[in-house]
Design a protein around this motif. Structure first.
Motif, PDB file in Angstrom:
ATOM      1  N   ASP A  30       0.817  -1.218   0.000  1.00  0.00           N
ATOM      2  CA  ASP A  30       0.000   0.000   0.000  1.00  0.00           C
ATOM      3  C   ASP A  30       0.850   1.267   0.000  1.00  0.00           C
ATOM      4  O   ASP A  30       0.412   2.314  -0.475  1.00  0.00           O
ATOM      5  N   PHE A  31       2.057   1.174   0.544  1.00  0.00           N
ATOM      6  CA  PHE A  31       2.933   2.342   0.535  1.00  0.00           C
ATOM      7  C   PHE A  31       3.288   2.731  -0.900  1.00  0.00           C
ATOM      8  O   PHE A  31       3.361   3.917  -1.238  1.00  0.00           O
ATOM      9  N   THR A  32       3.493   1.718  -1.733  1.00  0.00           N
ATOM     10  CA  THR A  32       3.771   1.977  -3.151  1.00  0.00           C
ATOM     11  C   THR A  32       2.519   2.416  -3.878  1.00  0.00           C
ATOM     12  O   THR A  32       2.541   3.352  -4.691  1.00  0.00           O
ATOM     13  N   ARG A  33       1.384   1.754  -3.584  1.00  0.00           N
ATOM     14  CA  ARG A  33       0.106   2.063  -4.238  1.00  0.00           C
ATOM     15  C   ARG A  33      -0.271   3.546  -4.096  1.00  0.00           C
ATOM     16  O   ARG A  33      -0.730   4.185  -5.043  1.00  0.00           O
ATOM     17  N   TYR A  34      -0.035   4.084  -2.896  1.00  0.00           N
ATOM     18  CA  TYR A  34      -0.428   5.467  -2.639  1.00  0.00           C
ATOM     19  C   TYR A  34       0.753   6.442  -2.710  1.00  0.00           C
ATOM     20  O   TYR A  34       0.622   7.595  -2.303  1.00  0.00           O
ATOM     21  N   TYR A 439      -1.232  11.717   6.354  1.00  0.00           N
ATOM     22  CA  TYR A 439      -1.172  10.264   6.450  1.00  0.00           C
ATOM     23  C   TYR A 439      -2.451   9.692   5.858  1.00  0.00           C
ATOM     24  O   TYR A 439      -3.542  10.137   6.192  1.00  0.00           O
ATOM     25  N   LYS A 440      -2.329   8.738   4.949  1.00  0.00           N
ATOM     26  CA  LYS A 440      -3.469   8.090   4.323  1.00  0.00           C
ATOM     27  C   LYS A 440      -4.023   7.021   5.251  1.00  0.00           C
ATOM     28  O   LYS A 440      -3.302   6.119   5.688  1.00  0.00           O
ATOM     29  N   SER A 441      -5.300   7.106   5.565  1.00  0.00           N
ATOM     30  CA  SER A 441      -5.921   6.084   6.400  1.00  0.00           C
ATOM     31  C   SER A 441      -6.259   4.857   5.553  1.00  0.00           C
ATOM     32  O   SER A 441      -6.875   4.973   4.490  1.00  0.00           O
ATOM     33  N   VAL A 442      -5.851   3.676   6.026  1.00  0.00           N
ATOM     34  CA  VAL A 442      -6.170   2.438   5.318  1.00  0.00           C
ATOM     35  C   VAL A 442      -7.045   1.535   6.180  1.00  0.00           C
ATOM     36  O   VAL A 442      -7.070   0.319   6.005  1.00  0.00           O
ATOM     37  N   SER A 443      -7.751   2.130   7.136  1.00  0.00           N
ATOM     38  CA  SER A 443      -8.735   1.361   7.893  1.00  0.00           C
ATOM     39  C   SER A 443     -10.055   1.391   7.118  1.00  0.00           C
ATOM     40  O   SER A 443     -10.240   2.220   6.227  1.00  0.00           O
TER      41      SER A 443
END
Length: 469
Positions: A30-34, A439-443
């Motif tokens: 997800d770090f790469t995705r976003y 910070y992107k929330s991934v919850s």
């Protein structure tokens, strides 16, 4: 010592941590995705541009046609090459740290009259508030001097008649006082630690108003107060080299982050101290010493390149050392070909190793410096260029000066204080906004469940991006 921890049983703590782990997983992809800039670093390893500064420039490469091209490292204080500053002081056989402090704070090289005045001001500010030593240091000893420095800086807030005023005049006053007082706090904290934790004698000496910072430190930590001029000037060199390293280094950035909220000087500087304590930052010189001892204890012949290289490969593969896979003292976020601080320290160390009896250790460190890049390339399959950083030789210098390992990182703190002060003042005068990255929330959304309907062992479902649901 462990009163708080002892109130939680091991079983309870294990259960709580398992609950935490189940609900704190983030898919590394997800770090790469976003396009998350982990560590505020771009994909090529360069730092994310977060601000402008006139204080310091750290130069280790240039960009050509979008590609990073390595080159010899340069460290620039207020437009002046660090090597020129050091050379000027050495040619005139004089101390340079106080001049460096003036340069970082005020932006110019001082005249003789200005420097003499400034040294008198620093000497007059070394005394700590009445009862501070007894109440804040002796009554609450710490096994780690860095934690005591942070606590002491925060405690000075209570002794300041005007702690919340963030005007430039008041901030400069507070900064100069902290620059002068940190060496004294460090020496007292060390003596109290020796008595309380090590069962050794505590010796406290009066300060000499005519001594420069390096002399003050050596006089304070040695039982007989004796030191040579050569030793004091070597420590002075260490202080100059560690005084500043750009606004993006972790401790300076931490200081600027807190400053941007318009908090007080003591809170902001304590953040820098807390950051510098970490082994990925100021604590790395201790890790270098530990690594060299580990190599010495596990390699039959420390002059054998093949044997040392094989052990370095084990360290990188996490089969030896502290298990992190790091060869401490090697690599830097900016420097690629060389770290100018390393070159200067290595030159000075080479002059003293025979006299101090450190020839074997010096040769082993040199060998680690030589072999690490090729071992990294072979083990990791990476073409990234790396060089030794300042931590590779700073611990050795401190050891040759008889400075105990407890004070390696605190010495770094004393040196870096003027850099933090300069960045705090610059942030106050030019920042204008609170630093607040995203910070992107991934919850994922969850419906509230009444307590009586909750089931033990329930685990939140994994996050799935909207376009894949």
């Amino acid at each position: 010592m462990s009163n708080y921890v002892s109130k939680i049983s091991n079983d309870s703590l294990s259960f709580l941590c398992e609950e935490l782990k189940k609900n704190n997983k983030i898919n590394p992809d997800d770090f790469t995705r976003y396009d998350v800039k982990r560590g505020l670093r771009n994909a090529d390893g360069t730092g994310v541009m977060a601000g402008l500064t006139r204080i310091c420039s750290v130069d280790g490469y240039y960009v050509s046609d979008g590609e990073r091209v390595p080159r010899d490292g340069r460290l620039i204080y207020r437009g002046y090459d660090l090597c020129d500053i050091v050379k000027g002081c050495q040619e005139e056989n004089r101390f340079g740290f106080e001049e460096t402090v003036w340069l970082l704070l005020f932006g110019t090289l001082p005249t003789t009259a200005q420097l003499d005045m400034f040294c008198e001001i620093l000497a007059s500010c070394r005394d700590l508030p009445e009862d501070f030593i007894e109440d804040m240091i002796m009554k609450a000893p710490s096994p780690n001097i860095m934690n005591k420095l942070g606590r002491a800086v925060l405690a000075l807030y209570s002794y300041d008649e005007n702690p919340e005023d963030i005007s430039i005049e008041n901030t400069v006053r507070q900064s100069i006082q902290l620059i002068a007082q940190l060496p004294i706090i460090m020496s007292y904290a060390y003596q109290v630690k020796r008595r309380h934790y090590d069962g050794q004698s505590m010796y406290i000496h009066p300060t000499n108003p005519y001594h420069r910072t390096a002399e003050t430190v050596l006089g304070a930590i040695r039982s007989d107060m004796f030191f040579t001029d050569e030793e004091a000037k070597l420590l002075d060199l260490c202080l100059i080299l560690h005084a500043e390293h750009g606004g993006g280094n972790n401790s300076a950035f931490a200081t600027r982050v807190l400053t941007s909220s318009l908090t007080d000087t003591y809170a902001a500087i304590s953040a820098g101290i807390g950051s510098l304590k970490g082994p990925r930052h100021g604590g790395a010189n201790i890790k270098v010493q530990e690594m060299i001892e580990c190599i010495t204890g596990n390699v039959t012949d420390t002059t054998d390149e093949d044997e040392v290289a094989a052990f370095l490969a084990k360290i990188i593969n996490r089969e030896a050392g502290d298990g992190t896979g790091l060869v401490y003292g090697m690599g830097h976020a900016v420097y690629t070909v060389s770290d100018p601080r390393t070159i200067l320290l290595k030159e000075q160390a080479a002059k003293l190793i025979k006299e101090k009896g450190y020839e074997d250790k010096f040769k082993l460190i040199e060998l680690v410096e030589k072999l690490s890049p090729e071992v990294f390339a072979r083990v990791k399959g990476s073409a990234k260029r790396i060089c030794a950083n300042v931590d590779m030789y700073s611990g050795l210098i401190y050891e040759m000066l008889g400075i105990p390992e407890d004070l390696f990182t605190p010495m770094f703190t004393i040196a870096r204080m003027p850099g933090w002060a300069a960045h705090r003042i610059e942030e106050l005068t030019t920042g204008g906004r609170i630093i607040r990255p995203a910070y992107k929330s991934v919850s994922i959304p969850n419906d509230y469940c009444p307590i009586g309907q909750r089931v033990e062992g329930y685990e939140a479902p994994a996050y799935v991006p909207k376009d894949e649901r």
